[in-house]
Design a protein around this motif. Structure first.
Motif, mmCIF file in Angstrom:
data_model
loop_
_atom_site.group_PDB
_atom_site.id
_atom_site.type_symbol
_atom_site.label_atom_id
_atom_site.label_comp_id
_atom_site.label_asym_id
_atom_site.label_seq_id
_atom_site.Cartn_x
_atom_site.Cartn_y
_atom_site.Cartn_z
ATOM 1 N N HIS A 29 38.443 44.888 33.808
ATOM 2 C CA HIS A 29 39.567 45.344 33.249
ATOM 3 C C HIS A 29 40.875 44.807 34.249
ATOM 4 O O HIS A 29 41.938 45.580 34.518
ATOM 5 N N TYR A 30 40.563 43.612 34.678
ATOM 6 C CA TYR A 30 41.577 42.843 35.455
ATOM 7 C C TYR A 30 42.027 41.989 34.413
ATOM 8 O O TYR A 30 41.694 40.647 34.267
ATOM 9 N N LEU A 38 42.727 31.304 39.078
ATOM 10 C CA LEU A 38 41.550 31.181 39.860
ATOM 11 C C LEU A 38 41.138 29.889 40.480
ATOM 12 O O LEU A 38 40.830 29.811 41.456
ATOM 13 N N TRP A 39 41.398 28.856 39.675
ATOM 14 C CA TRP A 39 41.082 27.408 40.191
ATOM 15 C C TRP A 39 42.103 27.238 41.195
ATOM 16 O O TRP A 39 41.695 26.680 42.441
ATOM 17 N N VAL A 66 33.198 34.922 43.369
ATOM 18 C CA VAL A 66 34.609 35.571 43.712
ATOM 19 C C VAL A 66 34.339 36.792 43.487
ATOM 20 O O VAL A 66 34.028 37.431 42.431
ATOM 21 N N LYS A 67 35.088 37.652 44.255
ATOM 22 C CA LYS A 67 35.215 39.069 43.960
ATOM 23 C C LYS A 67 36.452 39.386 43.442
ATOM 24 O O LYS A 67 37.437 38.865 43.856
ATOM 25 N N MET A 72 42.618 39.094 43.059
ATOM 26 C CA MET A 72 44.051 39.922 42.889
ATOM 27 C C MET A 72 44.774 39.964 43.969
ATOM 28 O O MET A 72 45.695 40.040 44.046
ATOM 29 N N ASN A 73 43.940 40.243 45.285
ATOM 30 C CA ASN A 73 44.767 40.056 46.345
ATOM 31 C C ASN A 73 45.687 38.769 46.403
ATOM 32 O O ASN A 73 47.011 38.740 46.764
#
Length: 105
Positions: A29-30, A38-39, A66-67, A72-73
């Motif tokens: 749900h992100y 992400l890159w 990657v968590k 998200m941070n």
């Protein structure tokens, strides 16, 4: 997604792993996860200090490890640093915000 980072040459080969990770984030749900962001996260955070000889399998492992919280941070901090957050509103924009709603006919 080419740039001046040494690992940019691997982007096309790493794209399936990036897509897989983004799909995983979306399953969690992100919904705003994107391969480009992400890159960028990986280049600026994970691969900030680069090994001269990092294998392709290790780069894939970096992507898949990657968590969601880390990603998200990063995206939130990046959004807060964007120029549009710090630019003041013009007089016209302020007037439009506080103008009374138009009457319906």
């Amino acid at each position: 997604m080419m740039g001046n980072h040494p690992y940019d040459v691997y982007y096309d080969k790493l794209l399936p792993a990036l897509i897989s990770k983004v799909e995983e984030f979306r399953l969690l749900h992100y919904e705003t996860a994107e391969t480009g962001m992400l890159w960028r996260f990986l280049k600026e955070k994970r691969w900030k200090s680069m090994d001269t000889e990092r294998s392709l399998s290790r780069l894939v492992g970096d992507i898949l490890s990657v968590k969601p919280g880390e990603y998200m941070n990063y995206t939130q901090l990046t959004a807060f640093k964007a120029p549009e957050w710090s630019e003041p509103l013009s007089d016209e924009e302020i007037a439009a915000l506080f103008a009374p709603p138009k009457e319906r006919e």
